[in-house]
Write a protein that holds these residues in place. Sequence first.
Motif, PDB file in Angstrom:
ATOM      1  N   ALA A 113       6.991   9.929  -0.307  1.00  0.00           N
ATOM      2  CA  ALA A 113       5.894  10.839  -0.633  1.00  0.00           C
ATOM      3  C   ALA A 113       6.023  11.402  -2.042  1.00  0.00           C
ATOM      4  O   ALA A 113       5.780  12.584  -2.283  1.00  0.00           O
ATOM      5  CB  ALA A 113       5.800  11.967   0.399  1.00  0.00           C
ATOM      6  N   ASN A 114       6.423  10.527  -2.951  1.00  0.00           N
ATOM      7  CA  ASN A 114       6.516  10.885  -4.369  1.00  0.00           C
ATOM      8  C   ASN A 114       7.369  12.136  -4.582  1.00  0.00           C
ATOM      9  O   ASN A 114       7.019  13.033  -5.343  1.00  0.00           O
ATOM     10  CB  ASN A 114       5.120  11.092  -4.957  1.00  0.00           C
ATOM     11  N   GLY A 115       8.520  12.163  -3.888  1.00  0.00           N
ATOM     12  CA  GLY A 115       9.460  13.265  -4.053  1.00  0.00           C
ATOM     13  C   GLY A 115       9.183  14.482  -3.193  1.00  0.00           C
ATOM     14  O   GLY A 115       9.884  15.506  -3.315  1.00  0.00           O
ATOM     15  N   ARG A 116       8.207  14.390  -2.303  1.00  0.00           N
ATOM     16  CA  ARG A 116       7.821  15.541  -1.494  1.00  0.00           C
ATOM     17  C   ARG A 116       8.361  15.507  -0.078  1.00  0.00           C
ATOM     18  O   ARG A 116       7.974  16.330   0.763  1.00  0.00           O
ATOM     19  CB  ARG A 116       6.298  15.660  -1.461  1.00  0.00           C
ATOM     20  N   VAL A 161       0.834  -1.192   0.000  1.00  0.00           N
ATOM     21  CA  VAL A 161       0.000   0.000   0.000  1.00  0.00           C
ATOM     22  C   VAL A 161       0.874   1.249   0.000  1.00  0.00           C
ATOM     23  O   VAL A 161       2.055   1.205   0.358  1.00  0.00           O
ATOM     24  CB  VAL A 161      -0.933   0.055   1.231  1.00  0.00           C
ATOM     25  N   GLU A 162       0.277   2.354  -0.384  1.00  0.00           N
ATOM     26  CA  GLU A 162       0.944   3.649  -0.238  1.00  0.00           C
ATOM     27  C   GLU A 162       1.090   3.949   1.253  1.00  0.00           C
ATOM     28  O   GLU A 162       0.133   3.833   2.021  1.00  0.00           O
ATOM     29  CB  GLU A 162       0.106   4.723  -0.924  1.00  0.00           C
ATOM     30  N   TYR A 163       2.295   4.337   1.666  1.00  0.00           N
ATOM     31  CA  TYR A 163       2.510   4.648   3.087  1.00  0.00           C
ATOM     32  C   TYR A 163       3.704   5.594   3.192  1.00  0.00           C
ATOM     33  O   TYR A 163       4.811   5.268   2.763  1.00  0.00           O
ATOM     34  CB  TYR A 163       2.783   3.366   3.887  1.00  0.00           C
ATOM     35  N   HIS A 164       3.480   6.764   3.743  1.00  0.00           N
ATOM     36  CA  HIS A 164       4.523   7.776   3.919  1.00  0.00           C
ATOM     37  C   HIS A 164       4.018   8.785   4.943  1.00  0.00           C
ATOM     38  O   HIS A 164       2.858   8.670   5.417  1.00  0.00           O
ATOM     39  CB  HIS A 164       4.844   8.452   2.576  1.00  0.00           C
ATOM     40  N   ILE A 176       9.713   0.309  -0.026  1.00  0.00           N
ATOM     41  CA  ILE A 176      10.325  -0.040  -1.314  1.00  0.00           C
ATOM     42  C   ILE A 176      10.510   1.236  -2.146  1.00  0.00           C
ATOM     43  O   ILE A 176       9.809   1.444  -3.139  1.00  0.00           O
ATOM     44  CB  ILE A 176       9.519  -1.107  -2.087  1.00  0.00           C
ATOM     45  N   PRO A 177      11.461   2.087  -1.769  1.00  0.00           N
ATOM     46  CA  PRO A 177      11.704   3.305  -2.544  1.00  0.00           C
ATOM     47  C   PRO A 177      12.288   2.991  -3.910  1.00  0.00           C
ATOM     48  O   PRO A 177      13.010   2.008  -4.083  1.00  0.00           O
ATOM     49  CB  PRO A 177      12.716   4.060  -1.687  1.00  0.00           C
ATOM     50  N   LYS A 178      11.966   3.839  -4.868  1.00  0.00           N
ATOM     51  CA  LYS A 178      12.600   3.741  -6.178  1.00  0.00           C
ATOM     52  C   LYS A 178      13.857   4.596  -6.175  1.00  0.00           C
ATOM     53  O   LYS A 178      13.876   5.691  -5.610  1.00  0.00           O
ATOM     54  CB  LYS A 178      11.656   4.224  -7.276  1.00  0.00           C
TER      55      LYS A 178
END
Length: 254
Positions: free
Chosen positions: A176-179, A147-150, A214-216
């Motif tokens: 957080a998608n670069g945030r 799941v999305e988690y940040h 699992i960061p890219k």
Amino acid sequence: MTLSRIGLGTMGIEEPDTISTALEVGYRHLDTAQIYGNEAVVGEGLARSSVPREDVTVATKVWADSLTPDDVRRTTRESLERLDLESIDLLYVHRPIETYDPERTLPAFDALSDEGVIGGVGLSNFTVDELERAADVLEHPIAAHQVEYHPLFQPGELLEHARENGYPLVAYSPLANGRAGEIDAVVSVAEKHNTTPEAICLAWLAEKDGIVPIPKASSREHLEANLKALEVELESEDRRRIDGIDETEELFPE
């Protein structure tokens, strides 16, 4: 199945050398998906690496338009061909939408596990109610829930369910998608520890019992930095500050 403390999210990765470099610096969990269009890249990177296949957990996901029993079997076979593998360690239902029907979809995953084609049955982007229904239908235990988690999106009820039922919660978009650098509490904790906001996000997640981020990352520098983030030791005050962020923003809703 035991997952390492951190894995590599591969969405958007287009070069096999990125995968082989990740394995070289220490990653042992590769996460891809049919809809990413890069399973062949992941497979080629794994083939180029000197890391033994049995030391690496390879995960992929069946997209929502292919969750009928016949399509599950067909697309899994296609994934195996693209990955150039004999088996997939962890196969997820990517989202429980479109062609997903628990009574038809999940027995197809069970059958693949019985046959040794896959290791564990994973679920992704499920609600608690959907998890409960899946658990009732599946013969095999839930191996993981992704799941999305940040810091800006903390679905605590999903973490609680994972802990209560003994499976890991795999956190995608943990930065957080670069945030990460825009979140005041995270930036403050990073300054305190003389590190980056990205490292704080990963340390905060990895310290939570049952979560695997699992960061890219594409460059060796960022791949190594994300692994090094696991060495950051947060204090209880740090964790409370991030846990207490009252903004809730799901970046990848259905």
